[in-house]
Design an enzyme around this catalytic site. Structure first.
Site, PDB file in Angstrom:
ATOM      1  N   GLU A  57       0.842  -1.200   0.000  1.00  0.00           N
ATOM      2  CA  GLU A  57       0.000   0.000   0.000  1.00  0.00           C
ATOM      3  C   GLU A  57       0.886   1.263   0.000  1.00  0.00           C
ATOM      4  O   GLU A  57       1.959   1.272   0.617  1.00  0.00           O
ATOM      5  CB  GLU A  57      -0.840  -0.045   1.288  1.00  0.00           C
ATOM      6  CG  GLU A  57      -1.727   1.136   1.561  1.00  0.00           C
ATOM      7  CD  GLU A  57      -2.433   1.013   2.929  1.00  0.00           C
ATOM      8  OE1 GLU A  57      -2.099   0.093   3.723  1.00  0.00           O
ATOM      9  OE2 GLU A  57      -3.316   1.841   3.197  1.00  0.00           O
ATOM     10  N   LYS A  68      -9.354   2.415  -2.096  1.00  0.00           N
ATOM     11  CA  LYS A  68      -9.678   1.792  -0.791  1.00  0.00           C
ATOM     12  C   LYS A  68     -11.020   2.293  -0.258  1.00  0.00           C
ATOM     13  O   LYS A  68     -11.220   3.514  -0.139  1.00  0.00           O
ATOM     14  CB  LYS A  68      -8.552   2.121   0.186  1.00  0.00           C
ATOM     15  CG  LYS A  68      -8.639   1.439   1.547  1.00  0.00           C
ATOM     16  CD  LYS A  68      -7.401   1.801   2.380  1.00  0.00           C
ATOM     17  CE  LYS A  68      -7.309   1.035   3.679  1.00  0.00           C
ATOM     18  NZ  LYS A  68      -6.054   1.354   4.407  1.00  0.00           N
ATOM     19  N   CYS A  84      -5.180  -3.114   2.495  1.00  0.00           N
ATOM     20  CA  CYS A  84      -4.960  -3.201   3.935  1.00  0.00           C
ATOM     21  C   CYS A  84      -6.231  -3.437   4.757  1.00  0.00           C
ATOM     22  O   CYS A  84      -6.795  -4.502   4.702  1.00  0.00           O
ATOM     23  CB  CYS A  84      -4.186  -1.965   4.408  1.00  0.00           C
ATOM     24  SG  CYS A  84      -3.224  -2.316   5.904  1.00  0.00           S
TER      25      CYS A  84
HETATM   26  C1  ACM Z   1      -4.141   0.167   7.131  1.00  0.00           C
HETATM   27  O1  ACM Z   1      -5.259   0.022   6.630  1.00  0.00           O
HETATM   28  N1  ACM Z   1      -3.141   0.709   6.446  1.00  0.00           N
HETATM   29  C2  ACM Z   1      -3.860  -0.276   8.504  1.00  0.00           C
END
Ligand code: ACM
Length: 266
Positions: A39, A110, A143
């Site tokens: 990420e 995301k 993530c």
């Molecule tokens: C995250 O979502 N980077 C912990």
């Protein structure tokens, strides 16, 4: 099929250094069909103001990372998934891109932002979808999306073979949870996590490494150290992800009782 992860320590705000590090690590790697990177691999993670995002972000697909990674995938006839700090108009997204031998294929923004990410990023609004490259059907999550099993399930219903999970994990739970995501959806998962400690504006975070690859049979096919920069690639039989039968009578997708789950859609 050969799939793998790359684990490294991005330098905060040092986009070109991060690209150089990734390029030289990938250059030394053996052949892969798919390699997943962490990420926010261009920017680092611990932001303290939007100016920092302005400097370290890029537009997709016309940005430096997508352009340079496309040269790599083109020369290796491979695919790469990479987490990117994306700038779109006045907004920023914590995004992931899929790049194939012919260049940019698709992106995912995301949808579940973690903690202070909510101060800086807009949440994506999907769709959660499957992208096809080199005979693989790939879905992307970033993530913290891991803690919402519905997201992986939707991607499984979209037909993915492999979940490409780019991460900057700070909690110790995801690596174990991804084994469950694999067996309950009969898919491969590749978590590419970052390492190192990052401090900025009085906030300090240590990332948990231990990138990994899991199989539809809930096996841990490869895992990385807590604090090492490394690439691991494994050979998989992708057909395993296309067989959703656990035994003669149980199929992890067909046996679902959707009428019992209507609360999930509220
Ligand atoms: C995250 O979502 N980077 C912990």
């Amino acid at each position: 099929m050969k799939i793998g992860f790359l684990q490294f320590k991005p330098l905060f705000g040092q986009v070109e250094d991060n690209l150089d590090k990734l390029s030289s690590m990938i250059e030394k790697a053996p052949y892969f069909d798919l390699l997943v990177l962490p990420e926010l691999a261009n920017s680092g993670y611990v932001f303290s103001n939007k100016d920092e995002l302005g400097k370290a972000s890029e537009t997709i697909p016309s940005g430096l990372f997508v352009e340079k990674l496309s040269e790599i995938t083109n020369s290796r006839n491979s695919a790469i998934v990479c987490g990117i700090c994306e700038r779109k108009g006045v907004n920023y997204y914590n995004s992931s891109v899929l790049i194939g031998p012919k260049g940019f294929i698709g992106k995912y923004q995301k949808i579940h932002l973690f903690d202070r990410e909510k101060l800086f990023f807009q949440p994506g609004n999907g769709p959660l979808k499957s992208f096809e490259v080199n005979g693989m059907k790939i879905g992307m999550l970033v993530c913290f999306d891991w803690i919402f099993p519905e997201a992986t399930r939707v991607l499984a219903l979209e037909g993915i073979d492999i979940l490409a999970h780019s991460a900057n994990l700070v909690l110790p739970y995801s690596q174990t949870a991804m084994l469950a995501r694999s067996i309950e959806n009969s898919i491969f998962t590749v978590t590419s996590n970052r390492i190192g400690t990052e401090e900025n504006g009085g906030i300090e975070l240590t990332f948990t490494g231990q990138s990994q690859i899991t199989s539809p049979k809930m096996e841990l096919l490869a895992s990385a150290g807590v604090d090492t920069e490394e690439i691991k690639i494994v050979e998989i039989d992708i057909e395993l992800a296309r067989n959703k039968w656990l035994n003669e009578r149980n199929n992890v997708l067909l046996d679902r009782r959707s009428a019992m789950y209507t609360k999930l859609a509220e």
